[in-house]
Design a protein around this motif. Sequence first.
Motif, PDB file in Angstrom:
ATOM      1  N   VAL A  31       0.853  -1.190   0.000  1.00  0.00           N
ATOM      2  CA  VAL A  31       0.000   0.000   0.000  1.00  0.00           C
ATOM      3  C   VAL A  31       0.889   1.241   0.000  1.00  0.00           C
ATOM      4  N   ILE A  32       0.614   2.146  -0.941  1.00  0.00           N
ATOM      5  CA  ILE A  32       1.278   3.451  -0.965  1.00  0.00           C
ATOM      6  C   ILE A  32       0.330   4.457  -0.314  1.00  0.00           C
ATOM      7  N   ILE A  33       0.844   5.166   0.673  1.00  0.00           N
ATOM      8  CA  ILE A  33       0.079   6.242   1.304  1.00  0.00           C
ATOM      9  C   ILE A  33       0.517   7.550   0.652  1.00  0.00           C
ATOM     10  N   THR A  34      -0.424   8.236   0.020  1.00  0.00           N
ATOM     11  CA  THR A  34      -0.121   9.523  -0.610  1.00  0.00           C
ATOM     12  C   THR A  34      -0.915  10.627   0.081  1.00  0.00           C
ATOM     13  N   VAL A  35      -0.312  11.805   0.126  1.00  0.00           N
ATOM     14  CA  VAL A  35      -0.964  12.966   0.726  1.00  0.00           C
ATOM     15  C   VAL A  35      -0.838  14.129  -0.251  1.00  0.00           C
ATOM     16  N   ALA A  53       3.314  -3.658 -11.312  1.00  0.00           N
ATOM     17  CA  ALA A  53       2.593  -4.418 -12.333  1.00  0.00           C
ATOM     18  C   ALA A  53       3.532  -5.362 -13.080  1.00  0.00           C
ATOM     19  N   LEU A  54       4.758  -4.907 -13.349  1.00  0.00           N
ATOM     20  CA  LEU A  54       5.724  -5.747 -14.050  1.00  0.00           C
ATOM     21  C   LEU A  54       6.161  -6.958 -13.234  1.00  0.00           C
ATOM     22  N   CYS A  55       6.192  -6.818 -11.925  1.00  0.00           N
ATOM     23  CA  CYS A  55       6.726  -7.925 -11.127  1.00  0.00           C
ATOM     24  C   CYS A  55       5.651  -8.699 -10.369  1.00  0.00           C
ATOM     25  N   GLY A  56       4.394  -8.393 -10.578  1.00  0.00           N
ATOM     26  CA  GLY A  56       3.337  -9.197  -9.992  1.00  0.00           C
ATOM     27  C   GLY A  56       2.962  -8.839  -8.564  1.00  0.00           C
ATOM     28  N   VAL A  57       3.317  -7.644  -8.123  1.00  0.00           N
ATOM     29  CA  VAL A  57       2.950  -7.187  -6.794  1.00  0.00           C
ATOM     30  C   VAL A  57       1.608  -6.466  -6.895  1.00  0.00           C
ATOM     31  N   SER A  79      -3.290   0.738  11.109  1.00  0.00           N
ATOM     32  CA  SER A  79      -4.222  -0.214  10.506  1.00  0.00           C
ATOM     33  C   SER A  79      -3.509  -1.132   9.508  1.00  0.00           C
ATOM     34  N   LEU A  80      -2.677  -0.541   8.657  1.00  0.00           N
ATOM     35  CA  LEU A  80      -1.939  -1.333   7.661  1.00  0.00           C
ATOM     36  C   LEU A  80      -0.915  -2.245   8.329  1.00  0.00           C
ATOM     37  N   ASN A  81      -0.252  -1.752   9.381  1.00  0.00           N
ATOM     38  CA  ASN A  81       0.697  -2.580  10.127  1.00  0.00           C
ATOM     39  C   ASN A  81       0.016  -3.832  10.672  1.00  0.00           C
ATOM     40  N   GLY A  82      -1.221  -3.671  11.133  1.00  0.00           N
ATOM     41  CA  GLY A  82      -1.940  -4.782  11.750  1.00  0.00           C
ATOM     42  C   GLY A  82      -2.666  -5.681  10.772  1.00  0.00           C
ATOM     43  N   ASN A  83      -2.658  -5.330   9.511  1.00  0.00           N
ATOM     44  CA  ASN A  83      -3.372  -6.117   8.502  1.00  0.00           C
ATOM     45  C   ASN A  83      -2.433  -7.167   7.917  1.00  0.00           C
ATOM     46  N   PRO A  84      -2.684  -8.446   8.203  1.00  0.00           N
ATOM     47  CA  PRO A  84      -1.790  -9.496   7.692  1.00  0.00           C
ATOM     48  C   PRO A  84      -1.827  -9.647   6.166  1.00  0.00           C
ATOM     49  N   MET A  85      -2.831  -9.073   5.529  1.00  0.00           N
ATOM     50  CA  MET A  85      -2.921  -9.144   4.066  1.00  0.00           C
ATOM     51  C   MET A  85      -2.057  -8.084   3.381  1.00  0.00           C
ATOM     52  N   VAL A  86      -1.526  -7.140   4.165  1.00  0.00           N
ATOM     53  CA  VAL A  86      -0.630  -6.093   3.643  1.00  0.00           C
ATOM     54  C   VAL A  86       0.791  -6.474   4.015  1.00  0.00           C
ATOM     55  N   HIS A  87       1.627  -6.653   2.993  1.00  0.00           N
ATOM     56  CA  HIS A  87       3.004  -7.085   3.222  1.00  0.00           C
ATOM     57  C   HIS A  87       3.996  -5.934   3.251  1.00  0.00           C
ATOM     58  N   GLY A  88       3.613  -4.795   2.690  1.00  0.00           N
ATOM     59  CA  GLY A  88       4.525  -3.659   2.657  1.00  0.00           C
ATOM     60  C   GLY A  88       3.790  -2.338   2.600  1.00  0.00           C
ATOM     61  N   PRO A 110       9.158  -2.105  10.810  1.00  0.00           N
ATOM     62  CA  PRO A 110      10.349  -2.306   9.979  1.00  0.00           C
ATOM     63  C   PRO A 110      10.186  -3.392   8.909  1.00  0.00           C
ATOM     64  N   VAL A 111       9.485  -4.469   9.212  1.00  0.00           N
ATOM     65  CA  VAL A 111       9.327  -5.546   8.233  1.00  0.00           C
ATOM     66  C   VAL A 111       8.380  -5.178   7.101  1.00  0.00           C
ATOM     67  N   LYS A 112       7.596  -4.111   7.270  1.00  0.00           N
ATOM     68  CA  LYS A 112       6.689  -3.666   6.216  1.00  0.00           C
ATOM     69  C   LYS A 112       7.182  -2.392   5.530  1.00  0.00           C
ATOM     70  N   ASP A 113       8.339  -1.915   5.910  1.00  0.00           N
ATOM     71  CA  ASP A 113       8.899  -0.650   5.436  1.00  0.00           C
ATOM     72  C   ASP A 113       9.600  -0.851   4.090  1.00  0.00           C
ATOM     73  N   ILE A 114       8.876  -0.664   3.015  1.00  0.00           N
ATOM     74  CA  ILE A 114       9.412  -0.908   1.672  1.00  0.00           C
ATOM     75  C   ILE A 114      10.593   0.002   1.357  1.00  0.00           C
ATOM     76  N   ASP A 115      10.535   1.263   1.734  1.00  0.00           N
ATOM     77  CA  ASP A 115      11.610   2.205   1.411  1.00  0.00           C
ATOM     78  C   ASP A 115      12.793   2.116   2.365  1.00  0.00           C
ATOM     79  N   GLY A 116      12.655   1.401   3.470  1.00  0.00           N
ATOM     80  CA  GLY A 116      13.763   1.278   4.423  1.00  0.00           C
ATOM     81  C   GLY A 116      14.040   2.559   5.178  1.00  0.00           C
ATOM     82  N   LEU A 117      13.019   3.403   5.383  1.00  0.00           N
ATOM     83  CA  LEU A 117      13.222   4.694   6.035  1.00  0.00           C
ATOM     84  C   LEU A 117      12.746   4.733   7.488  1.00  0.00           C
ATOM     85  N   ASN A 118      12.231   3.633   7.997  1.00  0.00           N
ATOM     86  CA  ASN A 118      11.934   3.557   9.419  1.00  0.00           C
ATOM     87  C   ASN A 118      13.257   3.711  10.165  1.00  0.00           C
TER      88      ASN A 118
END
Length: 134
Positions: A31-35, A53-57, A79-88, A110-118
């Motif tokens: 999930v991307i959070i945009t503001v 889309a290219l890699c099947g995510v 909410s996203l951290n607690g959702n087991p269906m969200v991996h990143g 940290p395990v869901k931090d796609i950008d590694g900025l936590n």
Amino acid sequence: MTVGVPLARHLLEQVHETINYNDGLDPPRVVIITVGKNSAALTYSDATQAAAALCGVQLYTSSFLEDVDDKTVQEEVRSLNGNPMVHGIILQLPLPAHLDAALLMSGIKPVKDIDGLNPYNVSLFARHSSEAVL
């Protein structure tokens, strides 16, 4: 065409093959959070969607208006951290000036931090740890 473009495509194809190899498992969901409507953030978000889309995510967007407050975005992150269906999770930067990017990034597991900025992931990276999520 620069060397980076074919390399990036090759890496995305390898990710796609790895995801397809895990037959029977759900594809990764990010999930991307945009503001707001920052053009740089939207451009990066579009590029991320194309790469996913290219890699099947499976990529989803959680969008907020420019005037959202820290608390509302923190609630979404929780909410996203607690959702087991969200991996990143990606918190799309830059954020509007009134938001505390460091505070919001620190809320992403940290395990869901796609950008590694936590902050935890940044510290691992700074120490050259093999555990860094980047």
